[in-house]
Design a protein around this motif. Structure first.
Motif, short mmCIF file in Angstrom:
data_model
loop_
_atom_site.label_atom_id
_atom_site.label_comp_id
_atom_site.label_asym_id
_atom_site.label_seq_id
_atom_site.Cartn_x
_atom_site.Cartn_y
_atom_site.Cartn_z
N GLN A 127 0.79 -1.28 0.01
CA GLN A 127 -0.15 -0.08 0.02
C GLN A 127 0.73 1.30 0.16
N ARG A 128 1.96 1.27 0.54
CA ARG A 128 2.91 2.62 0.87
C ARG A 128 4.03 2.49 0.20
N GLY A 129 4.73 1.38 -0.29
CA GLY A 129 5.98 0.94 -0.60
C GLY A 129 6.47 2.16 -1.78
N ASP A 130 5.68 2.47 -2.53
CA ASP A 130 5.89 3.18 -3.68
C ASP A 130 6.18 4.51 -3.27
N ALA A 131 5.74 4.88 -2.03
CA ALA A 131 5.77 6.54 -1.67
C ALA A 131 7.49 6.45 -1.10
N TRP A 132 7.60 5.33 -0.48
CA TRP A 132 9.18 5.25 0.33
C TRP A 132 10.02 5.24 -0.83
N THR A 133 9.78 4.22 -1.80
CA THR A 133 10.68 4.12 -2.93
C THR A 133 11.01 5.59 -3.71
N ARG A 134 9.78 6.26 -3.94
CA ARG A 134 10.02 7.62 -4.37
C ARG A 134 10.84 8.52 -3.62
N ALA A 135 10.55 8.53 -2.49
CA ALA A 135 11.42 9.29 -1.27
C ALA A 135 12.75 9.07 -1.33
N LEU A 136 13.20 7.49 -1.25
CA LEU A 136 14.58 7.23 -1.29
C LEU A 136 15.35 7.50 -2.57
N LEU A 137 14.44 7.44 -3.67
CA LEU A 137 15.12 7.70 -5.08
C LEU A 137 15.26 9.26 -5.28
N GLY A 138 14.46 9.78 -4.56
CA GLY A 138 14.32 11.47 -5.10
C GLY A 138 15.35 12.39 -4.21
N LEU A 139 15.94 11.57 -3.29
CA LEU A 139 16.80 12.54 -2.24
C LEU A 139 18.28 12.85 -2.99
N LYS A 140 18.44 14.14 -3.06
CA LYS A 140 19.74 14.74 -3.53
C LYS A 140 20.77 14.87 -2.48
N CYS A 141 21.26 13.97 -2.07
CA CYS A 141 22.34 14.16 -0.78
C CYS A 141 23.53 13.36 -1.00
N ARG A 142 24.55 13.75 -0.49
CA ARG A 142 25.81 13.22 -0.43
C ARG A 142 25.94 11.84 0.05
N GLU A 143 24.99 11.80 1.25
CA GLU A 143 25.22 10.68 2.23
C GLU A 143 23.66 10.45 2.69
N ILE A 144 23.18 9.25 2.71
CA ILE A 144 22.05 8.96 3.24
C ILE A 144 21.94 7.68 4.17
N HIS A 145 21.67 7.88 5.42
CA HIS A 145 21.46 7.00 6.31
C HIS A 145 19.92 6.33 6.63
N ILE A 146 20.09 5.11 6.37
CA ILE A 146 18.86 4.45 6.41
C ILE A 146 18.54 3.42 7.60
N CYS A 147 17.65 3.55 8.38
CA CYS A 147 17.44 2.99 9.49
C CYS A 147 16.05 1.95 9.24
N GLY A 148 16.21 0.70 9.63
CA GLY A 148 15.11 0.02 9.66
C GLY A 148 15.14 -1.59 10.02
N ALA A 149 14.10 -2.25 9.72
CA ALA A 149 14.44 -3.74 10.01
C ALA A 149 15.16 -4.40 9.06
N LEU A 150 15.72 -5.55 9.59
CA LEU A 150 16.59 -6.43 8.57
C LEU A 150 15.71 -6.97 7.39
N ASN A 151 14.44 -7.02 7.66
CA ASN A 151 13.96 -7.69 6.46
C ASN A 151 13.74 -6.76 5.32
#
Length: 175
Positions: A16-40
């Protein structure tokens, strides 16, 4: 930006919500991205990063404080200051809030479509002890750190957009 932080990345696998997270991740314009979350979410995240041709440094952290389970049944009268009561619908949040209000117990309310400014006010009331308990949906598991003493799951099943099913262990841990 120099650095961005994305929390709760396992939502990227949510139908239901994965596409929003994917767009957010791919749309970031940063030198470095820290991603926190579960191992799955690790494998799908690795695939995305590899497809983009980006570099990856993986760090795994362990929980410092163990989760403890209470095995006694919960009764509505057992709610204590600092408790978070978790349900899976706005209707149920409002019904519980009304019940506790009638008992003179002030609660903060959190659910998915609550406007951000109202949600922030509810968090502040709970943190500042202006309310005794928190009544929430699983929206509480989306990157919020609150001084919750105990989490009480009022249901172990939720409607996921397709069916009513039991919570996964990752959902329980996330909340």
């Amino acid at each position: 930006y120099d650095i961005a932080v994305i929390d709760e990345i396992q939502m990227i696998q949510d139908e239901q919500r994965g596409d929003a997270w994917t767009r957010a991740l791919l749309g970031l314009k940063c030198r470095e991205i820290h991603i926190c979350g579960a191992l799955n979410a690790k494998e799908i995240l690795f695939d995305i990063i590899e497809d983009c041709g980006d570099e990856l440094e993986f760090k795994e952290y362990k929980r410092n404080i163990p989760l403890e389970i209470e095995y006694k049944a919960f009764s509505y009268k057992d709610a204590q200051v600092g408790d978070a009561l978790v349900v899976f619908s706005k209707k149920r949040v409002l019904k519980l809030a009304s019940h506790y209000s009638n008992l003179g117990i002030k609660s903060s309310l959190i659910y998915g479509d609550l406007p951000p400014e109202v949600r922030r006010k509810q968090y502040e009331q709970f943190v500042n002890k202006e309310s005794e308990i928190l009544i929430t949906t699983d929206a509480i598991g989306m990157g919020v750190n609150l001084p919750i003493r105990r989490i009480v799951f009022m249901n172990m099943k939720k409607f996921d957009g397709n069916e009513i099913r039991y919570l996964t262990s990752q959902e329980v841990k996330q909340i």
